[in-house]
Design an enzyme around this catalytic site. Structure first.
Site, short mmCIF file in Angstrom:
data_model
loop_
_atom_site.label_atom_id
_atom_site.label_comp_id
_atom_site.label_asym_id
_atom_site.label_seq_id
_atom_site.Cartn_x
_atom_site.Cartn_y
_atom_site.Cartn_z
N ASP A 153 0.83 -1.22 0.00
CA ASP A 153 0.00 0.00 0.00
C ASP A 153 0.86 1.26 0.00
O ASP A 153 1.69 1.45 0.90
CB ASP A 153 -0.90 0.02 1.25
CG ASP A 153 -1.98 -1.05 1.22
OD1 ASP A 153 -2.29 -1.56 0.12
OD2 ASP A 153 -2.53 -1.37 2.30
N GLY A 166 -3.28 -5.52 1.55
CA GLY A 166 -3.97 -6.55 0.76
C GLY A 166 -4.91 -7.28 1.71
O GLY A 166 -4.51 -7.65 2.82
N GLU A 199 -10.81 -10.10 -3.96
CA GLU A 199 -9.75 -9.41 -4.72
C GLU A 199 -9.08 -10.34 -5.72
O GLU A 199 -8.52 -9.89 -6.70
CB GLU A 199 -8.71 -8.83 -3.76
CG GLU A 199 -9.18 -7.56 -3.09
CD GLU A 199 -8.13 -6.89 -2.21
OE1 GLU A 199 -8.24 -5.68 -1.99
OE2 GLU A 199 -7.22 -7.58 -1.70
N ASP A 245 -10.78 -5.63 7.51
CA ASP A 245 -9.92 -6.83 7.56
C ASP A 245 -9.67 -7.25 9.02
O ASP A 245 -9.64 -8.44 9.34
CB ASP A 245 -8.60 -6.57 6.85
CG ASP A 245 -8.82 -6.23 5.39
OD1 ASP A 245 -9.79 -6.76 4.81
OD2 ASP A 245 -8.05 -5.43 4.84
O1 RIB Z 1 -8.95 -3.59 3.08
C1 RIB Z 1 -7.84 -2.75 2.96
C2 RIB Z 1 -6.93 -3.24 1.89
O2 RIB Z 1 -7.62 -3.15 0.65
C3 RIB Z 1 -5.68 -2.43 1.70
O3 RIB Z 1 -4.62 -2.91 2.48
C4 RIB Z 1 -5.44 -2.51 0.20
O4 RIB Z 1 -4.28 -3.18 -0.14
C5 RIB Z 1 -6.68 -3.19 -0.38
O5 RIB Z 1 -6.44 -4.50 -0.67
#
Ligand code: RIB
Length: 299
Positions: free
Chosen positions: A14, A40, A141, A253
């Protein structure tokens, strides 16, 4: 005996710019700060669960570059089982471009890079280790056909599935049917049901619609307003903790990783949501996704 948590997901470096506000179309503004943080959704959720004490493994692909090497180092430091993390031979690591404003809100664009290379064969091989009752957690993703394949495999193994439907999109009924925990935020809920739901009453209607398609627990995260659940035994809303947000990146997350950790310890889902709310509220008070994930001793 604790359940093992198997994560399949992304590794994204990031690149984070902080500014007072987001620029308008065609506008240049001067930012305040710039940082590079590992992120991520896959690895963020894995680290969140591991720092709390979960027994965590991850499947993914990192780049053939310095960022890829940084992730391999991180995996060792975090004590995450990474024998199924591969390095791409030709692609660079995934990158995220993140703008954060003074309220801590963000806008994110990701470029997947090496994350695109995870294959069905990698997934097949990973599932050889997975047993009935283990927890399989993934997000949207990675390649969508792969997500469908992962869910089918997890169902056939009778693993507990946590699907964080982020980034949001509509999902086929056949995928939704049998998911143990689906964890959209409000925006993702609207994408899943193709409607615009705003109030808590609307969210209840949306969650019930997903439950009627066979999702066993629909957990909608509401940012500073906490989270709610519908699982056929009534709709319940858990308020959020009041904190001053600096950077909300990774809060969802943190919630998912904490939920997985609590379920791995066979805790009740309501207690798990309250715990996950608490962890997410800590994460927003610090910069970056992975740097903000607390250890169990910090709670
Ligand atoms: O949920 C946050 C994440 O979304 C970030 O770290 C970015 O990399 C995206 O994947």
């Amino acid at each position: 005996m604790y359940r093992k948590i198997y994560v399949i997901g992304t590794f994204i470096m990031d690149l984070v710019v902080k500014s007072d506000r987001m620029p308008n179309k065609g506008e240049t503004i001067v930012g305040i700060d710039y940082n590079v943080y590992p992120g991520g959704k896959g690895i963020n959720q894995a680290v969140a669960a591991a720092r709390l004490g979960g027994d965590v493994s991850i499947l993914g692909k990192v780049g053939n570059d310095e960022y890829g090497k940084a992730f391999l180092k991180l995996l060792k430091e975090e004590n995450i089982d990474h024998k199924h993390v591969y390095t791409s031979e030709k692609l660079r690591n995934g990158i995220g471009f993140i703008s954060v404003d003074s309220k801590g809100d963000n806008r994110i664009v990701i470029v997947l890079g090496a994350n695109k290379e995870i294959t069905k064969e990698n997934v097949e091989y990973y599932f050889k280790d997975i047993k009935k009752g283990d927890i399989v957690m993934t997000q949207l993703e990675i390649d969508f056909e792969l997500v469908e394949f992962i869910i089918e495999k997890a169902k056939s193994k009778e693993a507990i599935i946590i699907l964080n439907p982020a980034p949001g999109r509509k999902l086929k009924d056949s995928i939704l049917n049998g998911i143990d925990y689906l964890t959209p935020n409000e925006v993702e809920l609207n994408m899943l049901i193709d409607k615009t739901h705003n109030s808590i009453d609307d969210i209840e209607i949306g969650a019930k619609e997903l439950y009627s398609k066979g999702v066993k627990n629909v957990i909608v995260t509401l940012g500073e307003n906490g989270a709610c659940i519908y699982n056929g035994k009534g709709f319940k809303h858990f308020s959020g903790n009041i904190v001053k947000a600096i950077d909300t990146t990774g809060a969802g997350d943190a919630f998912n990783g904490s939920l997985a950790y609590m379920l791995s310890k066979e805790k009740d889902v309501f207690e798990s949501i309250q715990f996950a709310n608490k962890v997410a509220s800590i994460v927003v008070t610090k910069n970056g996704a992975i740097p903000s994930m607390p250890k169990i001793t910090e709670l």
